[in-house]
Scaffold this motif. Structure first.
Motif, PDB file in Angstrom:
ATOM      1  N   THR A 189       0.835  -1.198   0.000  1.00  0.00           N
ATOM      2  CA  THR A 189       0.000   0.000   0.000  1.00  0.00           C
ATOM      3  C   THR A 189       0.872   1.251   0.000  1.00  0.00           C
ATOM      4  OG1 THR A 189      -1.726  -1.190   1.192  1.00  0.00           O
ATOM      5  CG2 THR A 189      -1.851   1.211   1.220  1.00  0.00           C
ATOM      6  N   TRP A 190       1.912   1.249   0.813  1.00  0.00           N
ATOM      7  CA  TRP A 190       2.830   2.374   0.836  1.00  0.00           C
ATOM      8  C   TRP A 190       3.532   2.543  -0.512  1.00  0.00           C
ATOM      9  CZ3 TRP A 190       3.737   6.820   2.626  1.00  0.00           C
ATOM     10  CH2 TRP A 190       4.950   7.446   2.364  1.00  0.00           C
ATOM     11  N   VAL A 239       2.370   1.845  -3.469  1.00  0.00           N
ATOM     12  CA  VAL A 239       1.436   2.469  -4.409  1.00  0.00           C
ATOM     13  C   VAL A 239       1.289   3.955  -4.093  1.00  0.00           C
ATOM     14  CG1 VAL A 239      -0.959   2.503  -5.177  1.00  0.00           C
ATOM     15  CG2 VAL A 239       0.228   0.322  -4.910  1.00  0.00           C
ATOM     16  N   LEU A 240       1.203   4.295  -2.819  1.00  0.00           N
ATOM     17  CA  LEU A 240       1.141   5.706  -2.443  1.00  0.00           C
ATOM     18  C   LEU A 240       2.421   6.440  -2.824  1.00  0.00           C
ATOM     19  CD1 LEU A 240      -0.601   5.576   1.042  1.00  0.00           C
ATOM     20  CD2 LEU A 240      -1.511   6.530  -1.073  1.00  0.00           C
ATOM     21  N   ASP A 241       3.541   5.727  -2.784  1.00  0.00           N
ATOM     22  CA  ASP A 241       4.824   6.331  -3.133  1.00  0.00           C
ATOM     23  C   ASP A 241       4.836   6.786  -4.593  1.00  0.00           C
ATOM     24  OD1 ASP A 241       7.524   7.116  -2.686  1.00  0.00           O
ATOM     25  OD2 ASP A 241       8.193   5.266  -3.660  1.00  0.00           O
ATOM     26  N   TRP A 263       2.269   7.949  -6.261  1.00  0.00           N
ATOM     27  CA  TRP A 263       1.501   9.193  -6.293  1.00  0.00           C
ATOM     28  C   TRP A 263       2.296  10.348  -5.674  1.00  0.00           C
ATOM     29  CZ3 TRP A 263      -1.085  12.035  -2.320  1.00  0.00           C
ATOM     30  CH2 TRP A 263      -1.923  13.026  -2.808  1.00  0.00           C
ATOM     31  N   ILE A 264       2.937  10.084  -4.527  1.00  0.00           N
ATOM     32  CA  ILE A 264       3.713  11.124  -3.851  1.00  0.00           C
ATOM     33  C   ILE A 264       4.896  11.557  -4.709  1.00  0.00           C
ATOM     34  CG2 ILE A 264       5.207  11.562  -1.860  1.00  0.00           C
ATOM     35  CD1 ILE A 264       3.283   9.696  -0.266  1.00  0.00           C
ATOM     36  N   GLN A 269       3.652  13.679  -7.625  1.00  0.00           N
ATOM     37  CA  GLN A 269       3.278  15.028  -7.200  1.00  0.00           C
ATOM     38  C   GLN A 269       4.511  15.874  -6.895  1.00  0.00           C
ATOM     39  OE1 GLN A 269       0.319  16.334  -7.385  1.00  0.00           O
ATOM     40  NE2 GLN A 269      -0.589  14.423  -8.052  1.00  0.00           N
TER      41      GLN A 269
END
Length: 90
Positions: free
Chosen positions: A52-53, A55-57, A59-60, A63
């Motif tokens: 999960t982290w 996948v968030l990485d 996006w982060i 950005q």
């Protein structure tokens, strides 16, 4: 896709693949009644958090890259200089 975002995406895909492999092993161990099912279940839960982290990485990182570098805008080959009909060069 910029290199840092691509690197984050590759990491995420590898981590997700390993997590899915662990889930298959947990399923097989559970069906076989093996003692390894409990440790693998705990490991799979931890791997799910890491995936999960990851996948968030993506996006982060995307950005952050956009914020630092902005939008890369290059005029296309069909773009023309604006000219006025009333402007005469002398």
């Amino acid at each position: 896709m910029p290199d840092p975002v691509r690197n984050a995406a590759v990491r995420a895909v590898i981590i997700i693949a390993l997590t899915l492999s662990q889930v298959v092993v947990v399923l097989l161990c559970t069906l076989a009644g093996s003692w390894l099912a409990l440790p693998m279940t705990i490991s799979s839960v931890a791997s799910t958090v890491v995936a999960t982290w990851a996948v968030l990485d993506i996006w982060i990182t995307r950005q952050a890259w956009r914020q630092r570098n902005g939008v890369m805008s290059v005029p296309s080959s069909v773009a023309r200089r604006r000219t006025s009909l009333w402007h005469y060069d002398q």
